[in-house]
Design a protein around this motif. Structure first.
Motif, short mmCIF file in Angstrom:
data_model
loop_
_atom_site.label_atom_id
_atom_site.label_comp_id
_atom_site.label_asym_id
_atom_site.label_seq_id
_atom_site.Cartn_x
_atom_site.Cartn_y
_atom_site.Cartn_z
N ASP A 1 3.71 3.25 11.14
CA ASP A 1 3.15 2.40 12.18
C ASP A 1 1.86 2.98 12.76
OD1 ASP A 1 5.20 0.58 11.89
OD2 ASP A 1 6.42 1.43 13.50
N GLU A 2 1.85 4.30 13.00
CA GLU A 2 0.66 4.94 13.54
C GLU A 2 -0.47 4.97 12.52
OE1 GLU A 2 3.71 6.14 13.74
OE2 GLU A 2 4.11 6.13 15.90
N GLU B 1 7.15 -4.28 4.61
CA GLU B 1 5.69 -4.18 4.58
C GLU B 1 5.24 -4.53 3.17
OE1 GLU B 1 3.61 -3.33 7.12
OE2 GLU B 1 5.24 -3.08 8.57
N LYS C 1 -0.85 2.96 9.98
CA LYS C 1 -1.31 1.59 9.74
C LYS C 1 -2.26 1.15 10.83
CE LYS C 1 0.50 -3.15 9.25
NZ LYS C 1 1.73 -3.99 9.26
N LYS C 2 -1.91 1.44 12.07
CA LYS C 2 -2.76 1.04 13.21
C LYS C 2 -4.12 1.70 13.13
CE LYS C 2 -2.74 0.82 18.26
NZ LYS C 2 -1.96 1.17 19.49
#
Length: 281
Positions: A121-122, A156, A124-125
Motif C-alpha cells: 500500500d505504501e 491487485e 503503491k501510493k
C-alpha cells in the motif's frame, strides 16, 4: 390498509413462517421457535394509527443464515476475480504457482521481496518499484512472480511480461494497435518487466524500452524490473540511449542485488541425477 401492501406483508410472513414459531404473550409478536428472537416488529405509532400494526423482521438465526450465504457469494466472487487477475497477469510466464510460502529457501533477497509485497500500500501510493539485478539463475524472476501472486491474492492487478516480448510486440504493431498495447502495459497496478537487456540491442529496441519505462513512470504506478545487467554498469552506461533507460528505472525502482549460486544449474543437476537413477533402475 392498502390491499397491495397487505398482500406483500402476508407473502413475507408466509415465507418467514415455520411450524415451531409462536406468539409471545408479553408483546403479541411472533417469535422464532429455534433462536427465540422476534420475527415481527411494530410499526411506528403514526403508521399504527393508519392501520399498519406489525411487519416481518428476520430473527437471529435467519439473519445468520443470510450472512453465511452472502459470505459464500462474496468469497466466490473474490476467487473468480482472483482467477481472472492471475490469468491476465501471466500470459507467457509459468509463474502462477510461484509463492513465498513454497520457496525451497528464503534468501535475504526473497525476504526483501516479501517485505515489498507486505508493504504494498505504501509503495503503491508512492509509485516506488524494485530493480532486481544479478547473475543468471539467482531467483530474480521467481521473486518477482512471488510478489505478483501475493498482490493478486489481495485483488491487485499485475502484468508480468518479458522485455524482449514487449519490444517484439511493439515492433509488430503500428499506429492504433501499438497505442492499445502500450495502454495495456500502463493499466495494471503493478507492471513487471522481466529480463531487461535480453531484447535486441538496436536503436528501435532501446527506444521502445524507454517509451515503456518512461510512460509507466509518468502514470505514477510502480514497476518491477529484473535484469542480469550489473548495477555498476547501469550507473556508468556510456551509451546515451542506455543511460536514459537506466536513469528512469533507478529514479523509481529500489535495487536489490541477487547473488549466490545459480539455482537453475542446481535444479538441472538434480534432474539429471534423478533421471540417471531411474534409468539405472
Amino acid at each position: 390498509m392498502n390491499p397491495i401492501f397487505t398482500k406483500m406483508v402476508d407473502a413475507v410472513e408466509a415465507a418467514n413462517a415455520a411450524p415451531d414459531d409462536y406468539i409471545n404473550a408479553s408483546d403479541g409478536l411472533k417469535y422464532c421457535g429455534k433462536c427465540r428472537t422476534p420475527k415481527e416488529a411494530f410499526f411506528p405509532a403514526d403508521l399504527q394509527a393508519q392501520g399498519f400494526t406489525k411487519h416481518p423482521v428476520m430473527c437471529k438465526c435467519a439473519a445468520e443464515r443470510r450472512e453465511r450465504k452472502e459470505a459464500k457469494r462474496r468469497e466466490y466472487e473474490r476467487m473468480s476475480h482472483m482467477t481472472m487477475l492471475r490469468s491476465e497477469a501471466f500470459h507467457d510466464m509459468p509463474a502462477a504457482l510461484w509463492r513465498f510460502e513454497s520457496a525451497a529457501v528464503t534468501t535475504p533477497q526473497l525476504a526483501k521481496a516479501r517485505g515489498y509485497a507486505q508493504n504494498w500500500d505504501e509503495f503503491k501510493k508512492a509509485g516506488i518499484g524494485r530493480l532486481l539485478f544479478g547473475n543468471v539463475g539467482t531467483g530474480k524472476s521467481y521473486a518477482a512472480g512471488c510478489i505478483a501472486n501475493a498482490l493478486i491474492d489481495r485483488l491487485e492487478s499485475v502484468l508480468f511480461v518479458g522485455m524482449s516480448d514487449v519490444v517484439n510486440r511493439m515492433q509488430g504493431n503500428f499506429g492504433t494497435d501499438r497505442d492499445h498495447y502500450m495502454k495495456s502495459l500502463m493499466r495494471p497496478d503493478l507492471l513487471i518487466l522481466d529480463d531487461l537487456g535480453a531484447e535486441r540491442n538496436t536503436s528501435f529496441g532501446k527506444e521502445r524500452v524507454f517509451d515503456v519505462v518512461d510512460k509507466r513512470l509518468l502514470t505514477g504506478k510502480p514497476m518491477i524490473v529484473t535484469t542480469n545487467i550489473p548495477l555498476s554498469v547501469m550507473k556508468q552506461a556510456a551509451d546515451l540511449d542506455d543511460r536514459r533507460i537506466f536513469d528512469r528505472i533507478l529514479e523509481v525502482c529500489v535495487p536489490i542485488r541477487f547473488d549466490g549460486e545459480n539455482f537453475r544449474k542446481g535444479n538441472a543437476s538434480a534432474n539429471i541425477k534423478k533421471a540417471a537413477e531411474m534409468l539405472n533402475g
